[in-house]
Motif scaffolding. Structure first.
Motif, mmCIF file in Angstrom:
data_model
loop_
_atom_site.group_PDB
_atom_site.id
_atom_site.type_symbol
_atom_site.label_atom_id
_atom_site.label_comp_id
_atom_site.label_asym_id
_atom_site.label_seq_id
_atom_site.Cartn_x
_atom_site.Cartn_y
_atom_site.Cartn_z
ATOM 1 N N ASP A 87 39.206 54.813 45.401
ATOM 2 C CA ASP A 87 39.889 56.019 45.876
ATOM 3 C C ASP A 87 41.349 56.063 45.440
ATOM 4 O O ASP A 87 41.967 57.133 45.447
ATOM 5 N N MET A 88 41.891 54.914 45.071
ATOM 6 C CA MET A 88 43.293 54.879 44.659
ATOM 7 C C MET A 88 43.459 54.879 43.137
ATOM 8 O O MET A 88 44.329 55.555 42.592
ATOM 9 N N VAL A 89 42.596 54.141 42.431
ATOM 10 C CA VAL A 89 42.747 53.937 40.991
ATOM 11 C C VAL A 89 41.787 54.801 40.186
ATOM 12 O O VAL A 89 42.128 55.272 39.094
ATOM 13 N N GLY A 90 40.571 55.003 40.710
ATOM 14 C CA GLY A 90 39.595 55.809 39.983
ATOM 15 C C GLY A 90 38.198 55.234 40.073
ATOM 16 O O GLY A 90 38.016 54.040 40.331
ATOM 17 N N ARG A 91 37.197 56.111 39.868
ATOM 18 C CA ARG A 91 35.796 55.704 39.997
ATOM 19 C C ARG A 91 35.368 54.817 38.820
ATOM 20 O O ARG A 91 34.727 53.790 38.998
ATOM 21 N N LYS A 92 35.715 55.222 37.615
ATOM 22 C CA LYS A 92 35.193 54.580 36.408
ATOM 23 C C LYS A 92 35.617 53.118 36.295
ATOM 24 O O LYS A 92 34.785 52.222 36.141
ATOM 25 N N ASN A 93 36.915 52.854 36.357
ATOM 26 C CA ASN A 93 37.391 51.484 36.154
ATOM 27 C C ASN A 93 36.911 50.536 37.239
ATOM 28 O O ASN A 93 36.680 49.345 36.984
ATOM 29 N N THR A 94 36.728 51.075 38.454
ATOM 30 C CA THR A 94 36.296 50.218 39.550
ATOM 31 C C THR A 94 34.895 49.690 39.314
ATOM 32 O O THR A 94 34.627 48.500 39.480
ATOM 33 N N PHE A 95 33.975 50.580 38.904
ATOM 34 C CA PHE A 95 32.627 50.025 38.732
ATOM 35 C C PHE A 95 32.462 49.281 37.408
ATOM 36 O O PHE A 95 31.468 48.594 37.206
ATOM 37 N N LEU A 96 33.428 49.330 36.508
ATOM 38 C CA LEU A 96 33.416 48.412 35.370
ATOM 39 C C LEU A 96 33.690 46.982 35.839
ATOM 40 O O LEU A 96 33.073 46.016 35.383
ATOM 41 N N VAL A 97 34.634 46.845 36.773
ATOM 42 C CA VAL A 97 34.956 45.521 37.323
ATOM 43 C C VAL A 97 33.770 44.947 38.087
ATOM 44 O O VAL A 97 33.406 43.784 37.929
ATOM 45 N N THR A 98 33.153 45.780 38.940
ATOM 46 C CA THR A 98 32.020 45.279 39.726
ATOM 47 C C THR A 98 30.860 44.848 38.839
ATOM 48 O O THR A 98 30.174 43.872 39.120
ATOM 49 N N MET A 99 30.660 45.568 37.748
ATOM 50 C CA MET A 99 29.587 45.204 36.829
ATOM 51 C C MET A 99 29.831 43.839 36.185
ATOM 52 O O MET A 99 28.913 43.022 36.050
ATOM 53 N N GLY A 100 31.051 43.580 35.808
ATOM 54 C CA GLY A 100 31.377 42.289 35.205
ATOM 55 C C GLY A 100 31.139 41.138 36.166
ATOM 56 O O GLY A 100 30.580 40.093 35.784
ATOM 57 N N ILE A 101 31.545 41.312 37.417
ATOM 58 C CA ILE A 101 31.335 40.259 38.426
ATOM 59 C C ILE A 101 29.847 40.013 38.628
ATOM 60 O O ILE A 101 29.386 38.865 38.682
ATOM 61 N N MET A 102 29.077 41.087 38.745
ATOM 62 C CA MET A 102 27.642 40.962 38.968
ATOM 63 C C MET A 102 26.958 40.230 37.813
ATOM 64 O O MET A 102 26.191 39.281 38.013
ATOM 65 N N SER A 105 27.956 36.360 37.535
ATOM 66 C CA SER A 105 27.432 35.514 38.608
ATOM 67 C C SER A 105 25.922 35.345 38.492
ATOM 68 O O SER A 105 25.382 34.276 38.811
ATOM 69 N N THR A 106 25.226 36.370 38.013
ATOM 70 C CA THR A 106 23.778 36.255 37.793
ATOM 71 C C THR A 106 23.480 35.255 36.678
ATOM 72 O O THR A 106 22.589 34.407 36.815
ATOM 73 N N PHE A 107 24.208 35.351 35.592
ATOM 74 C CA PHE A 107 24.039 34.417 34.480
ATOM 75 C C PHE A 107 24.258 32.982 34.943
ATOM 76 O O PHE A 107 23.526 32.066 34.549
ATOM 77 N N ALA A 108 25.242 32.782 35.813
ATOM 78 C CA ALA A 108 25.560 31.431 36.287
ATOM 79 C C ALA A 108 24.417 30.814 37.083
ATOM 80 O O ALA A 108 24.205 29.594 37.032
ATOM 81 N N VAL A 109 23.658 31.638 37.822
ATOM 82 C CA VAL A 109 22.522 31.103 38.585
ATOM 83 C C VAL A 109 21.508 30.457 37.643
ATOM 84 O O VAL A 109 20.910 29.425 37.960
ATOM 85 N N GLY A 110 21.321 31.026 36.467
ATOM 86 C CA GLY A 110 20.373 30.469 35.507
ATOM 87 C C GLY A 110 20.781 29.117 34.966
ATOM 88 O O GLY A 110 19.942 28.374 34.437
ATOM 89 N N LEU A 111 22.060 28.777 35.074
ATOM 90 C CA LEU A 111 22.563 27.494 34.582
ATOM 91 C C LEU A 111 22.739 26.444 35.681
ATOM 92 O O LEU A 111 23.028 25.287 35.394
ATOM 93 N N LEU A 112 22.568 26.854 36.926
ATOM 94 C CA LEU A 112 22.893 25.987 38.058
ATOM 95 C C LEU A 112 21.925 24.807 38.181
ATOM 96 O O LEU A 112 20.707 25.007 38.218
ATOM 97 N N PRO A 113 22.424 23.551 38.270
ATOM 98 C CA PRO A 113 21.547 22.391 38.491
ATOM 99 C C PRO A 113 20.845 22.493 39.843
ATOM 100 O O PRO A 113 21.335 23.131 40.768
ATOM 101 N N SER A 114 19.699 21.838 39.966
ATOM 102 C CA SER A 114 18.896 21.919 41.183
ATOM 103 C C SER A 114 19.382 20.937 42.245
ATOM 104 O O SER A 114 20.260 20.098 41.997
ATOM 105 N N ALA A 132 29.218 36.510 45.507
ATOM 106 C CA ALA A 132 29.895 37.279 44.458
ATOM 107 C C ALA A 132 29.073 38.501 44.067
ATOM 108 O O ALA A 132 29.612 39.601 43.877
ATOM 109 N N GLN A 133 27.756 38.326 43.959
ATOM 110 C CA GLN A 133 26.886 39.455 43.643
ATOM 111 C C GLN A 133 26.974 40.527 44.724
ATOM 112 O O GLN A 133 27.029 41.726 44.439
ATOM 113 N N GLY A 134 26.970 40.089 45.972
ATOM 114 C CA GLY A 134 27.027 41.036 47.071
ATOM 115 C C GLY A 134 28.322 41.821 47.094
ATOM 116 O O GLY A 134 28.316 43.035 47.334
#
Length: 556
Positions: A87-102, A105-114, A132-134
């Motif tokens: 609401d302060m900076v803009g719709r577009k740039n905000t969901f670019l950031v959220t996409m990067g985080i998502m 963090s998903t990629f990292a789960v695939g590398l995580l040791p058991s 982080a995904q949430g």
């Protein structure tokens, strides 16, 4: 003639090429985010084995579901953080950031040791990735829905935003296809050992595609106009939640629409899948295929109900879906039992299981630390075996001090009084009881797993489709309604919070809560009371307080 704020278009006009690009790009990018988020839910059984192997099987699965739910728990906080930025900076740039985080963090789960490799650090790091995904998803949905709605003609917001509503199902569908593909390509043993990581790892490719698509978009015309005029909010959190005039609509949106929509969504698409795998004992590949077919058949109806909400309103469709869900869940899941595991349904009808025991001597069959063996009382011995077997049973109260008796039809099995035994004698007595009860259940027709040859696959798909249709009713119009409830200067923040409290908390915790309710009572259908009561409450609150919004002007 009333015109749109962009390009002098009339408020009621056909879709332009730019608007089609907005819908396609916003929707496709959101599909990839939902794909990332729902992989965890689909692979909960494997994740339980890899990261929660330090506890018993039932507890490990509930822990895996709890970690799944943790991603939902923080979604409202993501809504607050990223909604404010949007609401302060803009719709577009905000969901670019959220996409990067998502994506990362998903990629990292695939590398995580058991757990076997690094012990307790494994589930802790996994939990951090889920959080982080949430947070990322908490900021994504409100931005995408607001962005599309602010581009839409006034009389087509339901239709336009319904494409965003399909993205969660398309994301789940894409994840199902990827998981099914790898399972068949690698085989079940290899997939369980290491192949489950591949769907997480390939998400890095989807992240790159998604980021490129989103970079092609311009800012929302409504936000750009506010920015040009200097009317954007300087304190969206205070305006959204610190003033009763807006806060009351946040509360009404949550209680009168979103919490019911959320439990219907997660019952129809996630709880149904877990029910097939864990309760009906259907093999995972078959369950995934059947639910994927049902979703494919139901998905077009998100668009249909979004379009219909532009004609007759959002409220009757959303509340109608909640009412139908509350009425139909128990018969639908009973029918699902008959279709998915007919031998189990027949055994439950001909030889119902009852545990006769004193309630004060029975523990809740959930072990959060993996140390409780449930062998201290006669009742615990009986219920521990029944919880492990997954067989539904009823409880009958007995006098204090009397041994627990498991009745399978007319045949009784008395559990040993574990408090009077110790050492080898105790172990032998419990083993003998379990062997006898196992044989008795088998003789009564209770199967250890669903017979794939006897599954009525057409009926299962039909029931899953009916459940998914309820999802399309409640979910198709919800984005348009939330956008229309709130003023443009605080829209991102205001709509995101009730959406993510409803879907993050009421919906996200549904599988964990429902399975814990089943474990506590022994009744495989008891967990359905959770969505039934919440959906019914939403109908009541919505009828009393929720306004109709589909004719509102959202440019102010």
């Amino acid at each position: 003639m009333v015109t749109d704020i962009e390009g002098g278009l009339p408020k009621h006009h056909g879709a332009t090429q730019n608007e089609k690009l907005v819908i396609a790009a916003s929707s496709l990018g959101t599909v990839f985010e939902w794909y990332d988020f729902y992989l965890y839910g689909l692979l909960a059984t494997y994740i339980s084995a890899q990261f929660f192997s330090g506890v018993n099987e039932t507890t490990g699965f509930i822990f895996a579901l709890a970690a799944f739910a943790a991603g939902f728990a923080v979604r409202p906080f993501g809504a607050i953080v990223f909604g404010r930025i949007g609401d302060m900076v803009g719709r577009k740039n905000t969901f670019l950031v959220t996409m990067g985080i998502m994506g990362l963090s998903t990629f990292a789960v695939g590398l995580l040791p058991s757990y076997a490799s690094i012990g307790m650090a494994a589930p802790i790091i996994l939990l951090v990735m889920r959080l982080a995904q949430g947070l990322a998803l908490g900021g994504e949905y409100g931005g995408a829905a607001t962005y599309v709605a602010e581009h839409a003609p006034e009389n087509k917001r339901g239709l336009y935003t319904s494409w965003i509503q399909t993205t969660a199902t398309f994301g789940l569908f894409a994840a199902l296809l990827v998981v099914i593909g790898f399972r068949f390509a690698l085989g079940e043993d290899a997939f369980a050992a290491w192949g489950w990581r591949l769907p997480f790892l390939i998400s890095i490719l989807l992240l790159g595609v998604s980021m490129w698509i989103r970079l092609q978009l311009n800012e929302s015309p409504v936000f750009q106009k506010m920015k040009d005029e200097g009317t954007t909010s300087k304190a969206p959190l205070t305006e959204a939640f610190g003033q009763w005039g807006n806060l009351r609509w946040v509360i009404i949106a949550l209680l009168g629409a979103v919490m019911g929509q959320a439990v219907v969504w997660y019952t129809g698409q996630f709880y149904a899948l877990f029910f097939l795998e864990k309760t009906m004992r259907m093999d995972g590949a078959t369950a995934n295929i059947l639910i994927a077919i049902a979703l494919a058949l139901a998905t077009p109806f998100f668009i249909c109900f979004g379009w219909l909400s532009d004609k007759i309103g959002r409220k009757p469709i959303i509340l109608g879906g909640c009412a139908l869900a509350a009425i139909s869940y128990f018969p639908l899941f009973a029918a699902l039992t008959t279709a998915a595991n007919p031998a189990l349904a027949a055994a439950q009808a001909s030889a119902p299981v009852t545990i006769v025991a004193h309630g004060g001597e029975c523990s809740f069959q959930f072990d959060p630390v993996g140390k409780n063996r449930f062998d201290q009382t006669s009742c615990d011995v009986a219920k521990a075996y029944m919880a492990k077997s997954g067989v539904s049973y009823a409880n009958v109260e007995a006098a204090a001090g009397s041994p627990a008796v498991v009745k399978v039809g007319s045949v009784s099995f008395t559990a040993p009084d574990a408090a009077t035994l110790a050492g080898p004698d105790k172990t032998a007595a419990i083993a003998a009881f379990q062997d006898a009860l196992k044989a008795g259940l088998a003789q009564a027709g209770y199967p250890e797993k669903a017979d794939n040859a006897r599954i009525d696959k057409v009926a299962v798909v039909a029931i899953l489709w009916a459940l998914a249709m309820l999802v399309t009713m409640v979910y198709g119009p919800i984005a348009a309604m939330l956008v229309e409830l709130f003023p443009s200067r605080i829209r991102y923040t205001s709509m995101s919070l009730p959406y993510h409290i409803g879907n993050g908390w009421f919906g996200g915790f549904l599988p964990t809560t429902a399975f814990a309710m089943v474990a506590a009572t022994g009744n495989i259908y008891y967990g359905l009371w959770y969505p039934v009561l919440i959906a019914a409450a939403t109908v009541v609150v919505g009828l009393l307080f929720l306004p109709e919004t589909f004719r509102r002007n959202i440019d102010e």
